[in-house]
Design an enzyme around this catalytic site. Structure first.
Site, PDB file in Angstrom:
ATOM      1  N   ASP A   1      -1.284  -9.815  -9.565  1.00  0.00           N
ATOM      2  CA  ASP A   1      -2.095  -8.759  -8.944  1.00  0.00           C
ATOM      3  C   ASP A   1      -1.954  -8.761  -7.418  1.00  0.00           C
ATOM      4  O   ASP A   1      -1.705  -9.804  -6.818  1.00  0.00           O
ATOM      5  CB  ASP A   1      -3.566  -8.964  -9.344  1.00  0.00           C
ATOM      6  CG  ASP A   1      -4.397  -7.715  -9.104  1.00  0.00           C
ATOM      7  OD1 ASP A   1      -3.815  -6.619  -8.979  1.00  0.00           O
ATOM      8  OD2 ASP A   1      -5.634  -7.844  -9.042  1.00  0.00           O
TER       9      ASP A   1
ATOM     10  N   ASN B   1      -0.149  -6.163  -5.576  1.00  0.00           N
ATOM     11  CA  ASN B   1       1.021  -5.449  -5.038  1.00  0.00           C
ATOM     12  C   ASN B   1       0.595  -4.293  -4.132  1.00  0.00           C
ATOM     13  O   ASN B   1       1.166  -4.089  -3.055  1.00  0.00           O
ATOM     14  CB  ASN B   1       1.868  -4.868  -6.179  1.00  0.00           C
ATOM     15  CG  ASN B   1       2.512  -5.941  -7.034  1.00  0.00           C
ATOM     16  OD1 ASN B   1       2.472  -7.117  -6.686  1.00  0.00           O
ATOM     17  ND2 ASN B   1       3.094  -5.536  -8.144  1.00  0.00           N
TER      18      ASN B   1
ATOM     19  N   ARG C   1      -2.272  -3.804  -2.496  1.00  0.00           N
ATOM     20  CA  ARG C   1      -2.895  -4.276  -1.255  1.00  0.00           C
ATOM     21  C   ARG C   1      -1.849  -4.831  -0.286  1.00  0.00           C
ATOM     22  O   ARG C   1      -1.957  -4.673   0.928  1.00  0.00           O
ATOM     23  CB  ARG C   1      -3.953  -5.342  -1.569  1.00  0.00           C
ATOM     24  CG  ARG C   1      -5.291  -4.762  -1.938  1.00  0.00           C
ATOM     25  CD  ARG C   1      -6.185  -5.779  -2.581  1.00  0.00           C
ATOM     26  NE  ARG C   1      -5.862  -5.941  -3.999  1.00  0.00           N
ATOM     27  CZ  ARG C   1      -6.434  -6.826  -4.787  1.00  0.00           C
ATOM     28  NH1 ARG C   1      -7.335  -7.654  -4.293  1.00  0.00           N
ATOM     29  NH2 ARG C   1      -6.109  -6.889  -6.059  1.00  0.00           N
TER      30      ARG C   1
ATOM     31  N   ARG D   1       2.169   2.240  -1.917  1.00  0.00           N
ATOM     32  CA  ARG D   1       1.912   1.241  -2.959  1.00  0.00           C
ATOM     33  C   ARG D   1       3.182   0.825  -3.713  1.00  0.00           C
ATOM     34  O   ARG D   1       3.348  -0.344  -4.073  1.00  0.00           O
ATOM     35  CB  ARG D   1       0.874   1.770  -3.942  1.00  0.00           C
ATOM     36  CG  ARG D   1      -0.522   1.880  -3.376  1.00  0.00           C
ATOM     37  CD  ARG D   1      -1.483   2.432  -4.426  1.00  0.00           C
ATOM     38  NE  ARG D   1      -1.477   1.619  -5.634  1.00  0.00           N
ATOM     39  CZ  ARG D   1      -2.232   0.523  -5.818  1.00  0.00           C
ATOM     40  NH1 ARG D   1      -3.069   0.146  -4.872  1.00  0.00           N
ATOM     41  NH2 ARG D   1      -2.162  -0.158  -6.939  1.00  0.00           N
TER      42      ARG D   1
ATOM     43  N   SER E   1      -0.964  -3.086 -17.789  1.00  0.00           N
ATOM     44  CA  SER E   1      -2.037  -3.169 -18.778  1.00  0.00           C
ATOM     45  C   SER E   1      -2.236  -1.833 -19.493  1.00  0.00           C
ATOM     46  O   SER E   1      -1.744  -0.787 -19.028  1.00  0.00           O
ATOM     47  CB  SER E   1      -3.352  -3.569 -18.090  1.00  0.00           C
ATOM     48  OG  SER E   1      -3.898  -2.464 -17.391  1.00  0.00           O
TER      49      SER E   1
ATOM     50  N   GLU F   1      -4.740  -0.256 -19.430  1.00  0.00           N
ATOM     51  CA  GLU F   1      -5.579   0.567 -18.549  1.00  0.00           C
ATOM     52  C   GLU F   1      -4.801   1.100 -17.339  1.00  0.00           C
ATOM     53  O   GLU F   1      -5.288   1.982 -16.634  1.00  0.00           O
ATOM     54  CB  GLU F   1      -6.785  -0.248 -18.042  1.00  0.00           C
ATOM     55  CG  GLU F   1      -7.850  -0.513 -19.097  1.00  0.00           C
ATOM     56  CD  GLU F   1      -7.435  -1.552 -20.126  1.00  0.00           C
ATOM     57  OE1 GLU F   1      -6.809  -2.558 -19.745  1.00  0.00           O
ATOM     58  OE2 GLU F   1      -7.725  -1.356 -21.322  1.00  0.00           O
ATOM     59  N   ASN F   2      -3.622   0.546 -17.094  1.00  0.00           N
ATOM     60  CA  ASN F   2      -2.880   0.957 -15.897  1.00  0.00           C
ATOM     61  C   ASN F   2      -2.330   2.388 -15.975  1.00  0.00           C
ATOM     62  O   ASN F   2      -1.876   2.937 -14.964  1.00  0.00           O
ATOM     63  CB  ASN F   2      -1.740  -0.031 -15.584  1.00  0.00           C
ATOM     64  CG  ASN F   2      -2.218  -1.341 -15.000  1.00  0.00           C
ATOM     65  OD1 ASN F   2      -1.623  -2.397 -15.206  1.00  0.00           O
ATOM     66  ND2 ASN F   2      -3.316  -1.314 -14.237  1.00  0.00           N
ATOM     67  N   TRP F   3      -2.407   3.017 -17.152  1.00  0.00           N
ATOM     68  CA  TRP F   3      -2.000   4.433 -17.274  1.00  0.00           C
ATOM     69  C   TRP F   3      -2.918   5.343 -16.467  1.00  0.00           C
ATOM     70  O   TRP F   3      -2.589   6.510 -16.237  1.00  0.00           O
ATOM     71  CB  TRP F   3      -2.012   4.879 -18.747  1.00  0.00           C
ATOM     72  CG  TRP F   3      -1.089   4.108 -19.626  1.00  0.00           C
ATOM     73  CD1 TRP F   3      -1.430   3.139 -20.521  1.00  0.00           C
ATOM     74  CD2 TRP F   3       0.348   4.236 -19.712  1.00  0.00           C
ATOM     75  NE1 TRP F   3      -0.303   2.642 -21.153  1.00  0.00           N
ATOM     76  CE2 TRP F   3       0.797   3.307 -20.671  1.00  0.00           C
ATOM     77  CE3 TRP F   3       1.293   5.040 -19.062  1.00  0.00           C
ATOM     78  CZ2 TRP F   3       2.144   3.153 -21.008  1.00  0.00           C
ATOM     79  CZ3 TRP F   3       2.636   4.878 -19.395  1.00  0.00           C
ATOM     80  CH2 TRP F   3       3.042   3.949 -20.349  1.00  0.00           C
TER      81      TRP F   3
ATOM     82  N   ARG G   1     -11.552 -11.970 -12.640  1.00  0.00           N
ATOM     83  CA  ARG G   1     -11.745 -11.336 -13.944  1.00  0.00           C
ATOM     84  C   ARG G   1     -10.442 -11.404 -14.743  1.00  0.00           C
ATOM     85  O   ARG G   1      -9.368 -11.604 -14.182  1.00  0.00           O
ATOM     86  CB  ARG G   1     -12.205  -9.883 -13.801  1.00  0.00           C
ATOM     87  CG  ARG G   1     -11.332  -9.019 -12.918  1.00  0.00           C
ATOM     88  CD  ARG G   1     -11.862  -7.582 -12.849  1.00  0.00           C
ATOM     89  NE  ARG G   1     -11.148  -6.801 -11.864  1.00  0.00           N
ATOM     90  CZ  ARG G   1     -11.588  -6.549 -10.629  1.00  0.00           C
ATOM     91  NH1 ARG G   1     -12.743  -7.005 -10.228  1.00  0.00           N
ATOM     92  NH2 ARG G   1     -10.863  -5.831  -9.790  1.00  0.00           N
TER      93      ARG G   1
HETATM   94  C1  IPE Z   1      -4.363  -6.420 -13.988  1.00  0.00           C
HETATM   95  O1  IPE Z   1      -4.464  -5.947 -12.708  1.00  0.00           O
HETATM   96  C2  IPE Z   1      -3.125  -5.893 -14.666  1.00  0.00           C
HETATM   97  C3  IPE Z   1      -1.859  -6.424 -14.186  1.00  0.00           C
HETATM   98  C4  IPE Z   1      -1.694  -7.291 -13.241  1.00  0.00           C
HETATM   99  C5  IPE Z   1      -0.695  -5.891 -14.842  1.00  0.00           C
HETATM  100  P1  IPE Z   1      -5.284  -4.629 -12.337  1.00  0.00           P
HETATM  101  O2  IPE Z   1      -5.107  -4.412 -10.893  1.00  0.00           O
HETATM  102  O3  IPE Z   1      -4.905  -3.519 -13.240  1.00  0.00           O
HETATM  103  O4  IPE Z   1      -6.769  -5.065 -12.685  1.00  0.00           O
HETATM  104  P2  IPE Z   1      -8.153  -4.529 -12.131  1.00  0.00           P
HETATM  105  O5  IPE Z   1      -8.127  -3.030 -12.210  1.00  0.00           O
HETATM  106  O6  IPE Z   1      -8.266  -4.993 -10.708  1.00  0.00           O
HETATM  107  O7  IPE Z   1      -9.181  -5.166 -13.001  1.00  0.00           O
HETATM  108  C1  IPE Z   2      -0.548  -5.494  -9.773  1.00  0.00           C
HETATM  109  O1  IPE Z   2      -0.786  -5.020  -8.490  1.00  0.00           O
HETATM  110  C2  IPE Z   2       0.535  -4.736 -10.494  1.00  0.00           C
HETATM  111  C3  IPE Z   2       0.052  -3.875 -11.582  1.00  0.00           C
HETATM  112  C4  IPE Z   2      -1.170  -3.784 -11.984  1.00  0.00           C
HETATM  113  C5  IPE Z   2       1.054  -3.086 -12.248  1.00  0.00           C
HETATM  114  P1  IPE Z   2      -1.789  -3.810  -8.202  1.00  0.00           P
HETATM  115  O2  IPE Z   2      -1.014  -2.540  -8.186  1.00  0.00           O
HETATM  116  O3  IPE Z   2      -2.927  -3.844  -9.135  1.00  0.00           O
HETATM  117  O4  IPE Z   2      -2.246  -4.170  -6.747  1.00  0.00           O
HETATM  118  P2  IPE Z   2      -3.701  -3.966  -6.112  1.00  0.00           P
HETATM  119  O5  IPE Z   2      -4.663  -4.703  -7.000  1.00  0.00           O
HETATM  120  O6  IPE Z   2      -3.973  -2.498  -6.065  1.00  0.00           O
HETATM  121  O7  IPE Z   2      -3.601  -4.584  -4.757  1.00  0.00           O
HETATM  122 MG    MG Z   3      -4.753  -4.742  -9.022  1.00  0.00          MG
END
Ligand code: IPE
Ligand code: IPE
Ligand code: MG
Length: 236
Positions: free
Chosen positions: A13, A15, A17, A26, A58, A60-62, A186
């Site tokens: 997690d 990337n 930020r 991003r 995840s 939920e990432n959709w 979490r």
């Molecule tokens: C968890 O990170 C999923 C992955 C690293 C692939 P997220 O960035 O999606 O989680 P939340 O939204 O902060 O809980």
């Molecule tokens: C994790 O980095 C990668 C994925 C969830 C695919 P994020 O994209 O969630 O990075 P932040 O949490 O917004 O910094």
């Molecule tokens: Mg994240």
């Protein structure tokens, strides 16, 4: 002498930020995150880790913009292609966990191809968690169980062991250590069943900044834990 965890799971997690903190978009962070994933895969293999599960996307990432989702999917494809030589050299077996059917057809093909071509390798096993959700895995397991269920064995006799045979990779031991970068406390739906007794290590460092030394620090910290599994520490 450090005890190297047999199975490490990583919630990669931070990337986004990493990128926005530098005034970048991003997607640039995801590109750097991919480089970190390669570095840490190599480091884990060199340290003698047997299983490494990487949470890449995840269920939920959709919810993210179609541009971001599309970019991550293309990176995953690129990763599978470019890592192939590395997998051969290091005898790394690539595996998958998640809802394969929900992924674009070209990604599915690439994953299946890589899994087939590395299936005979006896080095570290890298499990890619893509379109993965712990709850989704449990529901899919339940559906598989229901489809394979014979009426002679009543469901009231079902054990945890019976049920876990329907999870995505029942032969892989539960993760000993789950690492999360970027400071969130979490699970975000990662390995809910398998992580029941995993040790958690939260790092403040953003994923693209991760180096081998960070993995070593996590392992060192893991070595200080008392894993009780609900029992009591043996005071011989
Ligand atoms: C968890 O990170 C999923 C992955 C690293 C692939 P997220 O960035 O999606 O989680 P939340 O939204 O902060 O809980
Ligand atoms: C994790 O980095 C990668 C994925 C969830 C695919 P994020 O994209 O969630 O990075 P932040 O949490 O917004 O910094
Ligand atoms: Mg994240």
């Amino acid at each position: 002498m450090q005890d190297i965890p047999l199975h490490i799971g990583i919630i990669m997690d931070g990337n986004g930020r990493w990128a926005t903190g530098r005034g970048l978009i991003r997607t640039q962070g995801h590109l750097e995150g991919l480089k970190a994933a390669k570095r840490i895969t190599k480091a884990a293999s060199d340290l003698g880790v047997k299983y490494l599960t990487l949470y890449a996307f995840s269920t939920e990432n959709w919810k993210r913009t179609s541009e971001e989702v599309g970019f991550i999917m293309s990176l995953i494809k690129q990763y599978l292609k470019s890592e192939f030589d590395f997998s051969i050299r290091n005898r790394i077996r690539v595996r998958f966990t998640g809802d394969m059917e929900g992924l674009p057809a070209d990604i599915q093909e690439e994953i299946l191809d890589t899994m087939r071509q590395t299936s005979g390798f006896d080095g570290m096993q890298v499990v890619l968690a893509i379109n993965y959700g712990g709850r989704d895995e449990i529901v899919r397991a339940f559906k598989k169980l229901a489809a394979n269920h014979s009426p002679e064995t009543p469901l009231t006799d079902l054990t945890e062991k019976d049920f876990s045979a329907f999870l995505d990779n029942p032969d892989i031991p539960d993760p000993d250590l789950i690492i999360r970068s970027a400071g969130e406390y979490r699970t975000s739906n990662f390995l809910l069943w398998e992580g029941a007794y995993s040790e958690f290590y939260i790092s403040q460092k953003l994923w693209p900044d991760w180096e081998k030394t960070d993995l070593e620090e996590a392992i060192e910290n893991y070595n200080k834990r008392d894993r009780r599994f609900g029992g009591i520490v043996n005071v011989a």
